[in-house]
Design a protein around this motif. Structure first.
Motif, PDB file in Angstrom:
ATOM      1  N   GLY A 123      10.579  14.522  14.502  1.00 52.53           N
ATOM      2  CA  GLY A 123      10.005  15.145  15.431  1.00 52.53           C
ATOM      3  C   GLY A 123       8.879  16.032  14.644  1.00 52.53           C
ATOM      4  N   ILE A 124       7.758  16.429  15.440  1.00 54.74           N
ATOM      5  CA  ILE A 124       6.836  17.194  15.008  1.00 54.74           C
ATOM      6  C   ILE A 124       7.147  18.543  14.393  1.00 54.74           C
ATOM      7  CG2 ILE A 124       6.719  18.610  17.093  1.00 54.74           C
ATOM      8  CD1 ILE A 124       3.675  17.329  14.978  1.00 54.74           C
ATOM      9  N   ALA A 125       8.522  19.062  14.723  1.00 54.77           N
ATOM     10  CA  ALA A 125       8.866  20.176  13.976  1.00 54.77           C
ATOM     11  C   ALA A 125       9.271  19.851  12.391  1.00 54.77           C
ATOM     12  CB  ALA A 125      10.120  20.832  14.705  1.00 54.77           C
ATOM     13  N   SER A 126       9.495  18.637  12.085  1.00 56.79           N
ATOM     14  CA  SER A 126       9.756  18.349  10.865  1.00 56.79           C
ATOM     15  C   SER A 126       8.202  18.192  10.111  1.00 56.79           C
ATOM     16  CB  SER A 126      10.548  17.019  10.825  1.00 56.79           C
ATOM     17  OG  SER A 126      10.739  16.427   9.609  1.00 56.79           O
ATOM     18  N   CYS A 127       7.396  17.561  10.706  1.00 56.11           N
ATOM     19  CA  CYS A 127       6.022  17.774  10.022  1.00 56.11           C
ATOM     20  C   CYS A 127       5.508  18.909   9.865  1.00 56.11           C
ATOM     21  CB  CYS A 127       5.149  16.752  10.941  1.00 56.11           C
ATOM     22  SG  CYS A 127       5.695  15.331  11.448  1.00 56.11           S
ATOM     23  N   GLN A 128       5.629  19.898  10.655  1.00 62.15           N
ATOM     24  CA  GLN A 128       5.283  21.260  10.539  1.00 62.15           C
ATOM     25  C   GLN A 128       5.804  21.961   9.559  1.00 62.15           C
ATOM     26  OE1 GLN A 128       5.678  22.490  14.769  1.00 62.15           O
ATOM     27  NE2 GLN A 128       3.424  21.814  15.369  1.00 62.15           N
TER      28      GLN A 128
ATOM     29  N   GLN B  67       0.981  -1.346  -0.044  1.00 63.27           N
ATOM     30  CA  GLN B  67      -0.150  -0.092  -0.016  1.00 63.27           C
ATOM     31  C   GLN B  67       0.945   1.167  -0.025  1.00 63.27           C
ATOM     32  OE1 GLN B  67      -0.695  -2.833   2.161  1.00 63.27           O
ATOM     33  NE2 GLN B  67      -2.103  -3.153   0.523  1.00 63.27           N
ATOM     34  N   GLY B  68       2.208   1.303   0.329  1.00 63.32           N
ATOM     35  CA  GLY B  68       3.183   2.326   0.148  1.00 63.32           C
ATOM     36  C   GLY B  68       2.768   3.109   1.505  1.00 63.32           C
ATOM     37  N   ALA B  69       2.361   2.528   2.614  1.00 62.39           N
ATOM     38  CA  ALA B  69       2.165   3.231   3.679  1.00 62.39           C
ATOM     39  C   ALA B  69       3.418   3.000   4.864  1.00 62.39           C
ATOM     40  CB  ALA B  69       0.799   2.796   4.315  1.00 62.39           C
ATOM     41  N   TYR B  70       3.603   1.780   5.225  1.00 65.54           N
ATOM     42  CA  TYR B  70       4.501   1.398   6.230  1.00 65.54           C
ATOM     43  C   TYR B  70       5.748   0.563   5.589  1.00 65.54           C
ATOM     44  CZ  TYR B  70       0.639   3.336   8.894  1.00 65.54           C
ATOM     45  OH  TYR B  70      -0.331   4.126   9.443  1.00 65.54           O
ATOM     46  N   MET B  71       6.839   0.676   6.442  1.00 68.72           N
ATOM     47  CA  MET B  71       7.909  -0.109   5.953  1.00 68.72           C
ATOM     48  C   MET B  71       7.662  -1.531   6.514  1.00 68.72           C
ATOM     49  SD  MET B  71       9.837   1.656   4.395  1.00 68.72           S
ATOM     50  CE  MET B  71      10.014   3.288   3.845  1.00 68.72           C
ATOM     51  N   LEU B  72       8.215  -2.652   5.533  1.00 66.11           N
ATOM     52  CA  LEU B  72       8.205  -4.122   5.853  1.00 66.11           C
ATOM     53  C   LEU B  72       9.363  -4.115   6.928  1.00 66.11           C
ATOM     54  CD1 LEU B  72       7.897  -5.106   2.293  1.00 66.11           C
ATOM     55  CD2 LEU B  72       6.105  -5.400   3.978  1.00 66.11           C
ATOM     56  N   PRO B  73       8.971  -5.275   7.538  1.00 63.10           N
ATOM     57  CA  PRO B  73      10.248  -5.527   8.900  1.00 63.10           C
ATOM     58  C   PRO B  73      11.668  -5.958   7.826  1.00 63.10           C
ATOM     59  CG  PRO B  73       8.169  -6.864   9.009  1.00 63.10           C
ATOM     60  CD  PRO B  73       7.949  -6.079   7.702  1.00 63.10           C
ATOM     61  N   ILE B  74      12.476  -5.882   8.621  1.00 61.99           N
ATOM     62  CA  ILE B  74      13.862  -5.957   8.253  1.00 61.99           C
ATOM     63  C   ILE B  74      14.223  -7.549   8.421  1.00 61.99           C
ATOM     64  CG2 ILE B  74      16.497  -5.749   8.585  1.00 61.99           C
ATOM     65  CD1 ILE B  74      15.216  -3.271   7.299  1.00 61.99           C
TER      66      ILE B  74
ATOM     67  N   ALA C   2       2.807   8.585  -0.158  1.00 59.89           N
ATOM     68  CA  ALA C   2       2.260  10.011  -0.180  1.00 59.89           C
ATOM     69  C   ALA C   2       3.320  11.061  -0.217  1.00 59.89           C
ATOM     70  CB  ALA C   2       1.129  10.228   0.394  1.00 59.89           C
ATOM     71  N   HIS C   3       4.017  10.961   0.908  1.00 67.36           N
ATOM     72  CA  HIS C   3       5.024  11.788   1.262  1.00 67.36           C
ATOM     73  C   HIS C   3       6.297  11.925   0.276  1.00 67.36           C
ATOM     74  CE1 HIS C   3       2.857  11.876   4.857  1.00 67.36           C
ATOM     75  NE2 HIS C   3       3.463  13.023   5.270  1.00 67.36           N
ATOM     76  N   ILE C   4       6.646  10.678  -0.222  1.00 65.60           N
ATOM     77  CA  ILE C   4       7.775  10.795  -1.250  1.00 65.60           C
ATOM     78  C   ILE C   4       7.265  11.437  -2.594  1.00 65.60           C
ATOM     79  CG2 ILE C   4       8.814   9.131  -2.786  1.00 65.60           C
ATOM     80  CD1 ILE C   4       9.208   7.325  -0.406  1.00 65.60           C
ATOM     81  N   ARG C   5       5.972  11.203  -3.050  1.00 61.38           N
ATOM     82  CA  ARG C   5       5.390  11.846  -4.053  1.00 61.38           C
ATOM     83  C   ARG C   5       5.438  13.252  -4.007  1.00 61.38           C
ATOM     84  NH1 ARG C   5       1.566   7.724  -4.345  1.00 61.38           N
ATOM     85  NH2 ARG C   5       0.081   9.052  -3.358  1.00 61.38           N
ATOM     86  N   ALA C   6       5.376  13.925  -2.691  1.00 58.75           N
ATOM     87  CA  ALA C   6       5.181  15.020  -2.383  1.00 58.75           C
ATOM     88  C   ALA C   6       6.576  16.008  -2.316  1.00 58.75           C
ATOM     89  CB  ALA C   6       4.321  15.645  -1.070  1.00 58.75           C
ATOM     90  N   THR C   7       7.446  15.223  -2.217  1.00 62.06           N
ATOM     91  CA  THR C   7       8.922  15.717  -2.022  1.00 62.06           C
ATOM     92  C   THR C   7       9.779  15.422  -2.993  1.00 62.06           C
ATOM     93  OG1 THR C   7       9.601  13.820  -0.505  1.00 62.06           O
ATOM     94  CG2 THR C   7       8.477  15.978   0.411  1.00 62.06           C
ATOM     95  N   GLU C   8       9.486  14.502  -3.693  1.00 67.12           N
ATOM     96  CA  GLU C   8      10.405  13.829  -4.798  1.00 67.12           C
ATOM     97  C   GLU C   8      10.874  14.913  -5.777  1.00 67.12           C
ATOM     98  OE1 GLU C   8       9.047  10.385  -6.849  1.00 67.12           O
ATOM     99  OE2 GLU C   8       7.209  11.243  -7.522  1.00 67.12           O
ATOM    100  N   ALA C   9       9.996  15.741  -6.189  1.00 66.43           N
ATOM    101  CA  ALA C   9      10.856  16.680  -7.251  1.00 66.43           C
ATOM    102  C   ALA C   9      11.616  17.757  -6.536  1.00 66.43           C
ATOM    103  CB  ALA C   9       9.320  17.763  -7.600  1.00 66.43           C
ATOM    104  N   LYS C  10      11.274  18.156  -5.448  1.00 64.12           N
ATOM    105  CA  LYS C  10      12.186  19.128  -4.658  1.00 64.12           C
ATOM    106  C   LYS C  10      13.781  18.241  -4.632  1.00 64.12           C
ATOM    107  CE  LYS C  10      13.093  21.879  -0.591  1.00 64.12           C
ATOM    108  NZ  LYS C  10      12.554  22.177   0.782  1.00 64.12           N
ATOM    109  N   ALA C  11      13.444  17.088  -4.109  1.00 64.55           N
ATOM    110  CA  ALA C  11      14.505  16.111  -3.784  1.00 64.55           C
ATOM    111  C   ALA C  11      15.454  15.912  -5.197  1.00 64.55           C
ATOM    112  CB  ALA C  11      14.215  14.866  -3.177  1.00 64.55           C
TER     113      ALA C  11
END
Length: 247
Positions: A212-217, A17-24, A172-181
């Motif tokens: 931390g929350i500062a990164s999210c904000q 689903q592209g949400a969470y990371m699979l176990p190592i 969703a976060h990768i799609r939102a930031t990949e252009a800038k990255a």
């Protein structure tokens, strides 16, 4: 394998689903660079990941060091156990006397010392020295339990989902930031897990390196332009069936 340049996605991979990371998984993600080799005299031979030291030492004794020491002494290898009913006590049959203990011979003493020397060297390489040992590099080694000289490898507890009452999607976060990255020639993961945070400086597998929350904000704020209502990330109701939905 050594000298391989790793990126985040070598070990951290998303679920379907592209949400969470699979176990190592050790075999898939770690074994190529971190083989569990126990003795240079047995190149390419490794111990089983997931087995506690007591079991590993018994495995090494029976499958490597005892055969090697017998071969060095020019003695035959022990015969494998034979199936069948020989030696099995039948109902009503009197128990046979245990075999009489034979006094040790010079050869048996020498072989035993050879086996114990091999086990000590394997123990030193696998467990001794904390972070300098093969197992201690990634795992926490607890003090030996009573009656043992071998440590206990603490079982890692790494949840797939850290915040059980919140929702998150990596994709969703990768799609939102990949252009800038891409413009900045950075890995999209670094948009949140930034190099200036402890992520790039971590040397302990026990570290919890969530932004931390500062990164999210930086994005989820009036200045960032992304929705910043509480329910954007946090669940309002508990994850259980409401009584009102019951018939």
């Amino acid at each position: 394998m050594t000298g391989k340049t790793l990126t985040c996605t070598n070990c951290h991979r998303m679920d379907a689903q592209g949400a969470y990371m699979l176990p190592i998984d050790y075999t898939e993600h770690c074994s190529q660079c971190h083989p569990l080799e126990f003795d240079e005299r047995f190149p390419g031979q490794v111990v089983d990941h997931g087995t506690q030291p007591e079991g590993i030492q018994e495995f090494l004794k029976n499958n490597f060091f005892t055969p090697r020491c017998l071969a060095q002494a020019g003695l035959p290898q022990p015969s494998p156990p034979v199936g069948g009913t020989e030696g099995v006590r039948r109902p009503g049959q009197a128990a046979s006397a245990p075999p009489q203990q034979q006094p040790p011979t010079p050869e048996s003493v020498k072989i035993r010392a050879c086996v114990e020397e091999g086990l000590r060297e394997a123990q030193k390489r696998l467990y001794a020295g904390g972070k300098q040992s093969v197992c201690g590099l990634c795992h926490t080694l607890q003090d030996p339990p009573p009656g043992s000289q071998l440590p206990t490898v603490a079982r890692p507890e790494i949840p797939v989902r850290w915040f059980t009452h919140a929702k998150f999607e990596h994709q969703a976060h990768i799609r939102a930031t990949e252009a800038k990255a891409r413009t900045e020639s950075k890995n999209p993961c670094e948009s949140c897990h930034r190099p200036d945070l402890p992520v790039s400086k971590s040397t302990q597998t026990s570290d919890v390196l969530l932004p931390g929350i500062a990164s999210c904000q930086e994005c989820h704020s009036s200045a960032g332009g992304v929705s910043f209502q509480c329910v954007t990330c946090h669940q309002y109701h508990e994850r259980r069936v409401s009584r009102m939905n019951k018939p």
